[in-house]
Motif scaffolding. Sequence first.
Motif, short mmCIF file in Angstrom:
data_model
loop_
_atom_site.label_atom_id
_atom_site.label_comp_id
_atom_site.label_asym_id
_atom_site.label_seq_id
_atom_site.Cartn_x
_atom_site.Cartn_y
_atom_site.Cartn_z
N VAL A 146 40.18 3.54 22.97
CA VAL A 146 40.76 3.82 21.65
C VAL A 146 40.23 5.13 21.09
O VAL A 146 40.98 5.95 20.55
CB VAL A 146 40.45 2.65 20.69
CG1 VAL A 146 40.85 3.01 19.26
CG2 VAL A 146 41.20 1.39 21.13
N LEU A 147 38.91 5.37 21.22
CA LEU A 147 38.33 6.60 20.70
C LEU A 147 38.82 7.83 21.47
O LEU A 147 39.17 8.85 20.87
CB LEU A 147 36.80 6.52 20.77
CG LEU A 147 36.12 5.57 19.78
CD1 LEU A 147 34.63 5.48 20.06
CD2 LEU A 147 36.36 6.02 18.34
N VAL A 148 38.83 7.72 22.80
CA VAL A 148 39.23 8.88 23.61
C VAL A 148 40.68 9.25 23.35
O VAL A 148 41.04 10.42 23.23
CB VAL A 148 39.01 8.57 25.11
CG1 VAL A 148 39.66 9.64 25.96
CG2 VAL A 148 37.53 8.51 25.42
N SER A 149 41.55 8.24 23.25
CA SER A 149 42.98 8.50 23.09
C SER A 149 43.37 8.81 21.65
O SER A 149 44.53 9.11 21.38
CB SER A 149 43.77 7.28 23.57
OG SER A 149 43.43 6.14 22.82
N ARG A 150 42.42 8.71 20.71
CA ARG A 150 42.66 8.99 19.29
C ARG A 150 43.76 8.09 18.74
O ARG A 150 44.57 8.49 17.92
CB ARG A 150 43.03 10.47 19.08
CG ARG A 150 42.02 11.41 19.69
CD ARG A 150 42.42 12.87 19.58
NE ARG A 150 42.08 13.42 18.27
CZ ARG A 150 42.13 14.72 18.00
NH1 ARG A 150 42.49 15.58 18.93
NH2 ARG A 150 41.83 15.16 16.80
N ALA A 151 43.76 6.86 19.21
CA ALA A 151 44.81 5.92 18.82
C ALA A 151 44.80 5.64 17.33
O ALA A 151 45.85 5.47 16.71
CB ALA A 151 44.65 4.62 19.60
N LEU A 152 43.61 5.58 16.72
CA LEU A 152 43.52 5.22 15.31
C LEU A 152 44.18 6.26 14.41
O LEU A 152 44.54 5.96 13.27
CB LEU A 152 42.05 5.03 14.91
CG LEU A 152 41.32 3.89 15.62
CD1 LEU A 152 39.88 3.81 15.16
CD2 LEU A 152 42.03 2.56 15.37
N GLU A 153 44.34 7.47 14.92
CA GLU A 153 44.99 8.51 14.13
C GLU A 153 46.50 8.34 14.08
O GLU A 153 47.17 8.99 13.29
CB GLU A 153 44.65 9.89 14.70
CG GLU A 153 43.16 10.21 14.67
CD GLU A 153 42.86 11.56 15.29
OE1 GLU A 153 43.82 12.33 15.52
OE2 GLU A 153 41.69 11.85 15.54
N GLY A 154 47.03 7.49 14.97
CA GLY A 154 48.48 7.34 15.03
C GLY A 154 48.98 5.99 14.62
O GLY A 154 50.07 5.59 15.00
N LEU A 155 48.19 5.25 13.82
CA LEU A 155 48.58 3.89 13.46
C LEU A 155 49.59 3.83 12.33
O LEU A 155 50.19 2.78 12.09
CB LEU A 155 47.33 3.08 13.08
CG LEU A 155 46.38 2.75 14.23
CD1 LEU A 155 45.15 2.02 13.71
CD2 LEU A 155 47.08 1.92 15.29
N GLY A 156 49.77 4.94 11.61
CA GLY A 156 50.71 4.91 10.50
C GLY A 156 52.16 4.95 10.97
O GLY A 156 52.54 5.73 11.83
N GLY A 157 53.00 4.10 10.39
CA GLY A 157 54.43 4.12 10.66
C GLY A 157 54.83 3.72 12.06
O GLY A 157 55.82 4.23 12.59
N LEU A 158 54.10 2.83 12.68
CA LEU A 158 54.47 2.37 14.01
C LEU A 158 55.73 1.53 13.94
O LEU A 158 55.91 0.72 13.04
CB LEU A 158 53.33 1.56 14.63
CG LEU A 158 52.00 2.28 14.85
CD1 LEU A 158 51.03 1.36 15.55
CD2 LEU A 158 52.20 3.55 15.64
N ASP A 159 56.62 1.71 14.92
CA ASP A 159 57.83 0.88 14.93
C ASP A 159 57.64 -0.34 15.82
O ASP A 159 56.85 -0.33 16.78
CB ASP A 159 59.07 1.69 15.33
CG ASP A 159 58.95 2.31 16.71
OD1 ASP A 159 58.22 1.77 17.55
OD2 ASP A 159 59.58 3.35 16.94
N VAL A 160 58.39 -1.37 15.51
CA VAL A 160 58.24 -2.64 16.22
C VAL A 160 58.60 -2.51 17.69
O VAL A 160 57.87 -3.03 18.55
CB VAL A 160 59.09 -3.74 15.53
CG1 VAL A 160 59.08 -5.03 16.34
CG2 VAL A 160 58.56 -4.00 14.13
N PRO A 161 59.71 -1.85 18.08
CA PRO A 161 60.01 -1.72 19.51
C PRO A 161 58.91 -1.02 20.30
O PRO A 161 58.60 -1.40 21.43
CB PRO A 161 61.31 -0.89 19.53
CG PRO A 161 61.93 -1.13 18.21
CD PRO A 161 60.79 -1.26 17.25
N GLY A 162 58.29 -0.01 19.70
CA GLY A 162 57.21 0.70 20.41
C GLY A 162 56.00 -0.18 20.62
O GLY A 162 55.42 -0.20 21.72
N VAL A 163 55.62 -0.93 19.59
CA VAL A 163 54.48 -1.83 19.73
C VAL A 163 54.78 -2.91 20.75
O VAL A 163 53.94 -3.28 21.57
CB VAL A 163 54.11 -2.45 18.36
CG1 VAL A 163 53.04 -3.52 18.53
CG2 VAL A 163 53.62 -1.37 17.40
#
Length: 338
Positions: A146-163
């Motif tokens: 999670v830290l390496v991929s910077r996932a926490l920076e992209g949590l805003g506005g996630l769409d349901v199909p993508g998740v």
Amino acid sequence: MRSDTHPDRAATLGALLRVMAAAACWAMAAVLAKYVFDRGVPPIRLAEARVAVAVAVLAPLLVWRRPRLLRPPPGTLPLLAGFGACVAAVNLSYYLAIDHLPVGVAVSLQYTGPAMVLAVSALAATHRRPGRVAWVAAAITLAGAVLVSRALEGLGGLDVPGVAAGLASAVTFAAYLLTAELAGARGAHPATTLLWGFLSSVAIWSLAAPWWSWPLGALRDPGVALAVAGVGLVGTLLPFALAVGAVRVVSAATAGIAATSEPVFAAAFAWVLLDQRLAPPQLAGGALVVAGVVLAQLAAASSGGFGGHLRRRVHRRATNVEDGRPLRALGADGERGA
């Protein structure tokens, strides 16, 4: 006693290093895939092409060098077909997740798969179950990813199909590891597993996305053609061969933890090839992933590989698909007898 332990640990370490090499190949393939997507090839079509390229190289090679490996052991064909379905599904779901989500979020969702494998192993094991160290290793590597991929920076506005696609890639990644492990336990050589798995995947794609509609015009660009070939060989045939071979020595659960090193390699390749600098949290995440893989190696060596006892029992009863001689029990190096 000690002379038996050291070779076991060496074999385990070698298997984990093969999985990490596979993770590096998958990370490089992600860079190549991004190049192909930007030049008009849809993600679904690249997922289709990668297995076709892999089988186009593997099948003639086996015909020439190891024709006996073309025939799967009796009773394993349904399992190998299931493995192929998992290969197709994990490629498709992962690329769809990338198409809808930031890459870091998609990668981190997929790498909840090793934790799923641990859970399945814990529920299904009848002899040796994953211990606390294995669970700690899975948690550490996931946090590092999670830290390496910077996932926490992209949590805003996630769409349901993508998740949904990202979670599906985690489930199918776990299923791919487990089916590969089962195929090896039933006597299927890694090359045989790959061949029939890739053939099954190609057959599925032929029905889902007919080949005559593939955007062949994109291959007129030499860069795209080379990138597609690279995804098929460096990103598919080589890493899947490394991973399938590794789960004959360590369990799917252990291999899954080691595969979580992919985001570290992806970040490093992006740094070198795309000039994307690593922030301090990413460097810390890389250290966590390395620590988790080391813990996984120690846990696997001390526990017999989370289910290695069952795999050894099956191997003792299997026969060598190449020459029909009985297999010896897994030796200190974790490999079959000659």
